[in-house]
Design a protein around this motif. Structure first.
Motif, PDB file in Angstrom:
ATOM      1  N   PHE A 152      10.291   4.102   1.174  1.00  0.00           N
ATOM      2  CA  PHE A 152       9.144   3.961   0.271  1.00  0.00           C
ATOM      3  C   PHE A 152       8.760   5.294  -0.357  1.00  0.00           C
ATOM      4  CE2 PHE A 152       8.333  -0.082   2.492  1.00  0.00           C
ATOM      5  CZ  PHE A 152       8.050  -0.884   1.401  1.00  0.00           C
ATOM      6  N   PHE A 153       9.117   6.413   0.283  1.00  0.00           N
ATOM      7  CA  PHE A 153       8.791   7.727  -0.260  1.00  0.00           C
ATOM      8  C   PHE A 153       9.654   8.083  -1.465  1.00  0.00           C
ATOM      9  CE2 PHE A 153       7.078   8.246   4.060  1.00  0.00           C
ATOM     10  CZ  PHE A 153       5.837   8.782   3.766  1.00  0.00           C
ATOM     11  N   LEU A 177       1.163   7.346   0.229  1.00  0.00           N
ATOM     12  CA  LEU A 177       0.261   7.877   1.242  1.00  0.00           C
ATOM     13  C   LEU A 177      -1.146   7.305   1.101  1.00  0.00           C
ATOM     14  CD1 LEU A 177       1.297  11.648   1.312  1.00  0.00           C
ATOM     15  CD2 LEU A 177       1.816   9.907   3.021  1.00  0.00           C
ATOM     16  N   ALA A 178      -1.531   6.962  -0.123  1.00  0.00           N
ATOM     17  CA  ALA A 178      -2.872   6.448  -0.366  1.00  0.00           C
ATOM     18  C   ALA A 178      -2.975   4.937  -0.176  1.00  0.00           C
ATOM     19  CB  ALA A 178      -3.320   6.807  -1.781  1.00  0.00           C
ATOM     20  N   THR A 179      -1.854   4.254   0.017  1.00  0.00           N
ATOM     21  CA  THR A 179      -1.894   2.788   0.123  1.00  0.00           C
ATOM     22  C   THR A 179      -1.450   2.303   1.496  1.00  0.00           C
ATOM     23  OG1 THR A 179       0.292   2.737  -0.939  1.00  0.00           O
ATOM     24  CG2 THR A 179      -1.627   2.395  -2.353  1.00  0.00           C
ATOM     25  N   TYR A 180      -0.143   2.148   1.707  1.00  0.00           N
ATOM     26  CA  TYR A 180       0.356   1.452   2.895  1.00  0.00           C
ATOM     27  C   TYR A 180       0.994   2.364   3.933  1.00  0.00           C
ATOM     28  CZ  TYR A 180      -0.328  -2.975   0.470  1.00  0.00           C
ATOM     29  OH  TYR A 180      -0.879  -4.054  -0.170  1.00  0.00           O
ATOM     30  N   PHE A 181       0.886   3.676   3.785  1.00  0.00           N
ATOM     31  CA  PHE A 181       1.553   4.547   4.744  1.00  0.00           C
ATOM     32  C   PHE A 181       0.975   4.381   6.154  1.00  0.00           C
ATOM     33  CE2 PHE A 181       1.448   8.626   7.050  1.00  0.00           C
ATOM     34  CZ  PHE A 181       2.803   8.748   7.310  1.00  0.00           C
ATOM     35  N   ILE A 182      -0.342   4.356   6.278  1.00  0.00           N
ATOM     36  CA  ILE A 182      -0.972   4.235   7.599  1.00  0.00           C
ATOM     37  C   ILE A 182      -0.598   2.912   8.245  1.00  0.00           C
ATOM     38  CG2 ILE A 182      -3.181   4.088   8.800  1.00  0.00           C
ATOM     39  CD1 ILE A 182      -4.340   5.981   6.750  1.00  0.00           C
ATOM     40  N   THR A 183      -0.580   1.833   7.452  1.00  0.00           N
ATOM     41  CA  THR A 183      -0.202   0.522   7.980  1.00  0.00           C
ATOM     42  C   THR A 183       1.225   0.526   8.505  1.00  0.00           C
ATOM     43  OG1 THR A 183      -1.695  -0.566   6.420  1.00  0.00           O
ATOM     44  CG2 THR A 183       0.032  -1.915   7.415  1.00  0.00           C
ATOM     45  N   ALA A 207      -0.425  -4.540  12.626  1.00  0.00           N
ATOM     46  CA  ALA A 207      -0.709  -4.014  11.285  1.00  0.00           C
ATOM     47  C   ALA A 207       0.279  -4.529  10.248  1.00  0.00           C
ATOM     48  CB  ALA A 207      -0.683  -2.483  11.309  1.00  0.00           C
ATOM     49  N   CYS A 208       1.402  -5.083  10.698  1.00  0.00           N
ATOM     50  CA  CYS A 208       2.376  -5.642   9.758  1.00  0.00           C
ATOM     51  C   CYS A 208       1.786  -6.806   8.966  1.00  0.00           C
ATOM     52  CB  CYS A 208       3.633  -6.090  10.491  1.00  0.00           C
ATOM     53  SG  CYS A 208       3.370  -7.446  11.669  1.00  0.00           S
ATOM     54  N   LEU A 209       0.728  -7.439   9.497  1.00  0.00           N
ATOM     55  CA  LEU A 209       0.100  -8.550   8.789  1.00  0.00           C
ATOM     56  C   LEU A 209      -0.554  -8.094   7.491  1.00  0.00           C
ATOM     57  CD1 LEU A 209      -1.539 -10.377  11.830  1.00  0.00           C
ATOM     58  CD2 LEU A 209       0.548 -11.045  10.615  1.00  0.00           C
ATOM     59  N   PHE A 210      -0.965  -6.817   7.423  1.00  0.00           N
ATOM     60  CA  PHE A 210      -1.566  -6.297   6.193  1.00  0.00           C
ATOM     61  C   PHE A 210      -0.532  -6.121   5.089  1.00  0.00           C
ATOM     62  CE2 PHE A 210      -4.504  -4.877   9.511  1.00  0.00           C
ATOM     63  CZ  PHE A 210      -5.704  -5.314   8.988  1.00  0.00           C
ATOM     64  N   ARG A 211       0.737  -6.262   5.434  1.00  0.00           N
ATOM     65  CA  ARG A 211       1.807  -6.166   4.441  1.00  0.00           C
ATOM     66  C   ARG A 211       2.168  -7.528   3.870  1.00  0.00           C
ATOM     67  NH1 ARG A 211       3.959  -2.262   1.268  1.00  0.00           N
ATOM     68  NH2 ARG A 211       4.633  -0.424   2.403  1.00  0.00           N
ATOM     69  N   GLY A 212       1.345  -8.536   4.126  1.00  0.00           N
ATOM     70  CA  GLY A 212       1.646  -9.883   3.652  1.00  0.00           C
ATOM     71  C   GLY A 212       1.749  -9.960   2.145  1.00  0.00           C
ATOM     72  N   ILE A 213       0.887  -9.253   1.427  1.00  0.00           N
ATOM     73  CA  ILE A 213       0.920  -9.291  -0.037  1.00  0.00           C
ATOM     74  C   ILE A 213       2.245  -8.729  -0.543  1.00  0.00           C
ATOM     75  CG2 ILE A 213      -0.166  -8.428  -2.134  1.00  0.00           C
ATOM     76  CD1 ILE A 213      -2.817  -8.404  -0.666  1.00  0.00           C
ATOM     77  N   THR A 214       2.658  -7.586   0.009  1.00  0.00           N
ATOM     78  CA  THR A 214       3.936  -6.988  -0.402  1.00  0.00           C
ATOM     79  C   THR A 214       5.093  -7.901  -0.061  1.00  0.00           C
ATOM     80  OG1 THR A 214       2.980  -4.819   0.053  1.00  0.00           O
ATOM     81  CG2 THR A 214       5.363  -4.934  -0.232  1.00  0.00           C
ATOM     82  N   LEU A 215       5.053  -8.515   1.109  1.00  0.00           N
ATOM     83  CA  LEU A 215       6.140  -9.401   1.532  1.00  0.00           C
ATOM     84  C   LEU A 215       6.323 -10.558   0.557  1.00  0.00           C
ATOM     85  CD1 LEU A 215       6.923 -10.509   5.120  1.00  0.00           C
ATOM     86  CD2 LEU A 215       6.783 -12.250   3.372  1.00  0.00           C
ATOM     87  N   PHE A 216       5.225 -11.195   0.154  1.00  0.00           N
ATOM     88  CA  PHE A 216       5.344 -12.343  -0.732  1.00  0.00           C
ATOM     89  C   PHE A 216       5.659 -11.923  -2.173  1.00  0.00           C
ATOM     90  CE2 PHE A 216       2.773 -14.269   2.711  1.00  0.00           C
ATOM     91  CZ  PHE A 216       3.645 -15.294   3.028  1.00  0.00           C
TER      92      PHE A 216
END
Length: 383
Positions: A152-153, A177-183, A207-216
């Motif tokens: 992603f980097f 770094l400002a979006t999904y890095f911490i997740t 925390a992988c559940l917060f990546r649902g939008i990206t996954l879909f």
């Protein structure tokens, strides 16, 4: 019809990637480097590129702009990025399904046999009785997750507001770094740590559940790239969310009695009365999961009562079943609304066609057009 002998038909393959051609005697490492660079840049033959760009000339211009930049940046419309998206969808879907199972079913089984399982692979071996799946997770799945996160980097993105393709390395790193890095960091922090107490690290793995939008989003791009209708993607999305929701409720339904019972199942709890606790002789994680899923699914979809497995004095069980029923009704209403919306989208063209015909008939009636001419006009528009 035979080809015209006076016309030359070129049979050479056209290279549309804008890279300088190599001589036939070029060394293998130069050919390999060119192939990698070709996979990293924009692929003008992909379906997503054709949907985003208006014509091939704009694709060529974007290729030249990307090739002039940093060589390690992955273009969002490249072949390599498509492979990365497929791997991301597979891995994150597995994590969304397996993480709750490990925290609940596998962890309870492992805690019961902690004196007999001191091996670092015990938490996965308890599922199958061997270390094959554990080895796959340690040496393939988990390292792949780390690699995907690191990619992603160096992967470009599309600015939704300006429709601009960003391939500048500094902007890419700053945005990630400002979006999904911490997740993503919380998800892969367990890498290399596979011991009995790693269940507490797996709580962070949720925390992988917060990546649902990206996954879909990735799943939609992948499905539409095969020239499949968007309605098919909507059905797959609803099915996948249903599986994740049912799996999470099932794990909660089995885990809460054990956790609130001070890490043991009370005698009035439903797993104890259903004989699916680790103390039972014929206990297996698979059997406990299936029996629990039958109860959860019955109350979720309202297909059965299963009053034999309920206990009126068990307040926790009644609260959980009530919560499952509410979730099931709300999700059922959402699925029905989504399906009705799909049918309305499919039939919208036919509805518009009938509406235009009706407007034509009203117009001809108001203008007192002869019947013969009316019939000819209606036949013309219907043909």
């Amino acid at each position: 019809m035979p080809p015209n002998p006076n016309v030359h038909y070129c049979e050479l393959k056209r290279d549309t990637f804008g890279l300088p051609k190599l001589p036939p005697n070029a060394p293998w490492h130069q050919k390999f480097a060119r192939s990698i660079r070709k996979c990293l840049t924009l692929n003008p033959n992909s379906t997503t590129s054709k949907r985003f760009f208006r014509n091939r000339s704009t694709m060529i211009g974007e290729q030249k702009r990307h090739l002039k930049g940093a060589t390690f940046i992955i273009h969002p419309f490249s072949t390599f990025n498509r492979i990365r998206q497929v791997i991301f969808v597979i891995l994150w879907t597995l994590e969304m399904l397996l993480t709750p199972v490990y925290i609940s079913f596998i962890h309870i089984s492992q805690s019961h046999h902690v004196h007999n399982q001191h091996n670092e692979d015990a938490f996965l071996a308890s599922v199958t009785g061997n270390y094959f799946i554990s080895s796959i997770y340690r040496h393939i799945i988990s390292p792949l997750e780390v690699v995907v996160v690191l990619l992603f980097f160096i992967t470009g993105y599309i600015n939704i507001k300006t429709k601009e393709i960003v391939i500048d390395p500094k902007q890419i790193v700053k945005r990630y770094l400002a979006t999904y890095f911490i997740t993503d960091f919380l998800m892969i922090i367990k890498f290399g740590i596979y011991v009995q107490h790693s269940v507490y690290l797996y709580l962070l793995n949720l925390a992988c559940l917060f990546r649902g939008i990206t996954l879909f989003e990735y799943l939609k791009d992948i499905i539409l790239s095969f020239k499949v209708k968007e309605e098919v993607y909507d059905c797959i999305r609803l099915f996948l969310i249903s599986m994740i929701l049912l799996n999470g409720l099932n794990c909660m339904f089995y885990y809460l009695p054990w956790m609130l019972g001070h890490l043991s199942f009370p005698k009035h709890s439903w797993p104890y009365r259903s004989h699916i606790t680790p103390n039972d002789k014929d206990f297996t994680v698979g059997k406990a999961y299936v029996d629990s899923m039958v109860v959860v699914m019955s109350y979720f979809v309202g297909a059965g009562d299963l009053s034999a497995k309920t206990y009126l004095n068990d307040v926790l069980q009644k609260a959980m079943l009530t919560f499952i029923m509410i979730c099931g009704r709300l999700w059922t209403l959402y699925v029905i609304a989504s399906i009705l919306k799909l049918f309305s989208v499919v039939t919208i063209s036919e509805s518009k066609y009938e509406e235009y015909l009706l407007q034509l008939e009203v117009y001809m009636t108001q203008k007192r057009i002869p019947k013969a001419l009316r019939a000819r006009l209606l036949e013309y528009y219907r043909s």
